[in-house]
Design a protein around this motif. Structure first.
Motif, PDB file in Angstrom:
ATOM      1  N   ARG A 131       0.828  -1.204   0.000  1.00 18.77           N
ATOM      2  CA  ARG A 131       0.000   0.000   0.000  1.00 18.77           C
ATOM      3  C   ARG A 131       0.866   1.260   0.000  1.00 18.77           C
ATOM      4  NH1 ARG A 131      -3.300  -2.890   4.034  1.00 18.77           N
ATOM      5  NH2 ARG A 131      -5.264  -3.539   3.060  1.00 18.77           N
ATOM      6  N   GLN A 132       1.969   1.225   0.720  1.00 15.14           N
ATOM      7  CA  GLN A 132       2.842   2.396   0.808  1.00 15.14           C
ATOM      8  C   GLN A 132       3.620   2.628  -0.480  1.00 15.14           C
ATOM      9  OE1 GLN A 132       5.315   1.811   4.276  1.00 15.14           O
ATOM     10  NE2 GLN A 132       3.534   1.491   5.618  1.00 15.14           N
ATOM     11  N   THR A 133       3.982   1.532  -1.164  1.00 14.36           N
ATOM     12  CA  THR A 133       4.722   1.635  -2.421  1.00 14.36           C
ATOM     13  C   THR A 133       3.968   0.833  -3.479  1.00 14.36           C
ATOM     14  OG1 THR A 133       6.110  -0.241  -1.760  1.00 14.36           O
ATOM     15  CG2 THR A 133       6.954   1.971  -1.312  1.00 14.36           C
ATOM     16  N   PRO A 134       2.894   1.387  -4.026  1.00 15.82           N
ATOM     17  CA  PRO A 134       2.016   0.625  -4.923  1.00 15.82           C
ATOM     18  C   PRO A 134       2.737   0.142  -6.172  1.00 15.82           C
ATOM     19  CG  PRO A 134       0.980   2.682  -4.231  1.00 15.82           C
ATOM     20  CD  PRO A 134       2.421   2.759  -3.823  1.00 15.82           C
ATOM     21  N   ALA A 135       2.279  -0.973  -6.668  1.00 15.57           N
ATOM     22  CA  ALA A 135       2.731  -1.490  -7.960  1.00 15.57           C
ATOM     23  C   ALA A 135       1.781  -1.009  -9.044  1.00 15.57           C
ATOM     24  CB  ALA A 135       2.779  -3.014  -7.926  1.00 15.57           C
ATOM     25  N   ALA A 136       2.139  -1.290 -10.280  1.00 12.77           N
ATOM     26  CA  ALA A 136       1.331  -0.835 -11.414  1.00 12.77           C
ATOM     27  C   ALA A 136       0.120  -1.720 -11.672  1.00 12.77           C
ATOM     28  CB  ALA A 136       2.193  -0.760 -12.669  1.00 12.77           C
ATOM     29  N   VAL A 137       0.029  -2.872 -10.989  1.00 10.84           N
ATOM     30  CA  VAL A 137      -1.115  -3.771 -11.151  1.00 10.84           C
ATOM     31  C   VAL A 137      -1.726  -4.047  -9.789  1.00 10.84           C
ATOM     32  CG1 VAL A 137      -0.174  -4.866 -13.229  1.00 10.84           C
ATOM     33  CG2 VAL A 137       0.323  -5.852 -10.976  1.00 10.84           C
ATOM     34  N   ASN A 138      -2.997  -4.427  -9.798  1.00 10.37           N
ATOM     35  CA  ASN A 138      -3.649  -4.867  -8.577  1.00 10.37           C
ATOM     36  C   ASN A 138      -3.069  -6.215  -8.164  1.00 10.37           C
ATOM     37  OD1 ASN A 138      -5.606  -2.679  -8.773  1.00 10.37           O
ATOM     38  ND2 ASN A 138      -6.572  -3.895 -10.396  1.00 10.37           N
ATOM     39  N   SER A 139      -3.107  -6.490  -6.866  1.00  9.70           N
ATOM     40  CA  SER A 139      -2.553  -7.763  -6.410  1.00  9.70           C
ATOM     41  C   SER A 139      -3.346  -8.319  -5.234  1.00  9.70           C
ATOM     42  CB  SER A 139      -1.085  -7.604  -5.998  1.00  9.70           C
ATOM     43  OG  SER A 139      -0.961  -6.681  -4.922  1.00  9.70           O
ATOM     44  N   ALA A 140      -3.385  -9.628  -5.185  1.00 12.31           N
ATOM     45  CA  ALA A 140      -3.902 -10.366  -4.038  1.00 12.31           C
ATOM     46  C   ALA A 140      -2.913 -11.492  -3.791  1.00 12.31           C
ATOM     47  CB  ALA A 140      -5.296 -10.907  -4.312  1.00 12.31           C
TER      48      ALA A 140
END
Length: 480
Positions: A131-140
């Motif tokens: 959450r603090q360093t988001p990636a370019a895609v959603n993740s689970a």
């Protein structure tokens, strides 16, 4: 009506498998707000989609990008092929919770987690970092049973004792409460190979209590594949838990054609219990080099060798000849290493792909200098080769298997469909040119035909370039 972006004159494949429609799609913030004939709508930006197909962003339910989300947050290998959401923590190995203090992690956990990175003792810590360093895609992320064993079981060569099992159950319960979307097992791999069926059932019962899934790389996908599938179904029945079989395959020359037996087993089981599966569109798999699969394969490519990095991309047989030794000795010298194994038959691949319940996955491992081409090219390969060129199923069906089907199976609410109120995860592509650019010779090559990719309403990939918008969010499983 005023909105942020309108995609105009698109062939809309909505992810449900229904026939495509021609029209427009409007998005505002991170949501789709209208679909249809929107000539009276005005957008801050209009995207001309003439001759192109607009689909929901693809969802990859099986990757090993747990650490890559942090070390390579741009996720070019995913965005470039239209993927907007990934599920990590597969095959029994997740990046968290990891409390083991060993310097060298057992394989295959060592394939996805480097020793130089911080370790996350709680799954919540990992989610917070994303959450603090988001990636370019959603993740689970799934919680790996193998990781829990590494944490708690003193001797990985035996079943867990009562105290160790209780500790694993407690840790899994906490991690699922912190947002893990299910438990994964990798009973094929050494850290979990000694686990009993009862141990796996105990893990599945914890998942069931949270309304989440038991996802498995089965104990065997080759000579004992049928028995392994029977065990997997038993685990689901005994735990009353939904079961998902990862990257279903028939591995090894002796087992080619076995899908004629396993697929009816799935069909029969689905009448009485909650079962699903995914697969990859390739005749080669990839895992740790010392998996034993080199004895079942017609060809083996070294994907990565920490001992001999320059051997990446070369055939194991060529290396053995150069070293004047046999395959086993060459393999041992290359360790720790990963390999690409040509162990499947094309007829099984097509049969499993065309099975009406099969979801598409990549099983990608974004490590090494010469990764499997599935890391960069899986989804365009399905739509280009198997849909357009082979005609295995329709474009609508192909998109469904990589959008609404994985979204529904893994409880990713409001993802995987183009409909009002859904999240604006979208991919715009040319159905006439889409295909994998990645090959076994040049695996890190972006796909052809992907025009634009939007993640949560933000353009993240366009005309072959990453736009730098790290708009991905961390997802949980919606139990409804």
């Amino acid at each position: 009506m005023q909105t942020d972006v309108i995609f105009r004159n698109a062939d809309i494949v909505d992810g449900t498998g229904q026939p495509r429609i021609h029209g427009d799609v409007a998005i505002r913030d991170d949501r789709i707000v209208a679909v249809g004939e929107l000539s009276k709508w005005h957008g801050g930006r209009d995207v001309d989609c003439t001759g192109l197909t607009l689909a929901p962003g693809f969802i990859d339910p099986h990757v090993h990008h747990d650490e890559a989300l942090l070390t390579d947050p741009g996720m070019d290998c995913m965005l470039s092929q239209g993927v907007t959401t990934i599920i990590a923590g597969n095959c029994g190995f997740s990046i968290a919770p990891l409390t083991a203090t060993v310097d060298i992690l057992p394989q295959p956990l060592g394939m996805i987690l480097t020793s130089s990175r911080p370790r996350f003792a709680r799954f919540a810590d990992y989610r917070n970092q994303l959450r603090q360093t988001p990636a370019a895609v959603n993740s689970a992320c799934l919680i790996g049973h193998g990781t829990l064993r590494i944490n708690e079981v003193a001797d990985l060569g035996r079943p867990a004792d009562a105290a160790e099992l209780k500790a694993m159950e407690k840790s899994l319960d906490q991690a699922l409460g912190e947002g893990g979307i299910g438990v994964s097992t990798g009973l094929f791999y050494p850290p979990a190979r000694a686990a009993t069926t009862a141990e796996a059932i105990a893990m599945a019962r914890i998942a069931r209590a949270h309304g989440k899934l038991y996802v498995t790389h089965m104990r065997d996908e080759g000579d004992q594949g049928i028995e392994a599938l029977e065990e997997t179904l038993e685990i689901g029945r005994e735990a009353c838990c939904g079961v998902h079989v990862s990257h279903h395959k028939c591995a090894g020359l002796a087992n080619h054609g076995q899908s004629e037996i396993t697929l009816p087993m799935f069909s029969k089981a689905m009448l009485d219990q909650d079962v699903s599966l995914d697969t990859t569109p390739w005749t080669a798999s990839s895992t740790m080099l010392n998996s034993g699969r080199h004895r079942q394969a017609t060809r083996v490519i070294v994907a990565e060798s920490l001992a001999y990095p320059k051997m990446a991309g070369r055939d194991l047989a060529d290396i053995a000849r150069e070293w004047n030794t046999d395959l086993d000795t060459a393999m041992e010298r290359l360790l720790p290493a990963t390999g690409i194994f040509f162990i499947m038959d094309e007829s099984d691949v097509r049969r499993i792909l065309s099975f009406e319940h099969t979801i598409i996955c990549s099983d990608g491992i974004a490590r090494g200098d010469h990764s499997h081409p599935r890391v960069w090219g899986t989804f365009p390969r399905v739509l280009g080769h198997y849909v357009r060129d082979i005609g295995l199923f329709t474009l609508e069906e192909g998109v469904k298997r990589m959008t609404s089907m994985p979204a529904d199976r893994f409880g990713l609410k409001d993802r995987g469909r183009i409909r009002e109120g859904g999240y604006a995860d979208l991919v715009l592509f040319d159905p006439a040119t889409i295909e994998s650019g990645a090959t076994y010779e040049k695996p890190k090559t972006p796909a052809h035909g992907i025009k634009n990719v939007w993640v949560n309403g933000r353009e993240s990939w366009a005309d072959g370039a990453n736009k730098g918008n790290r708009a991905g969010v961390v997802l949980d499983r919606d139990p409804s």
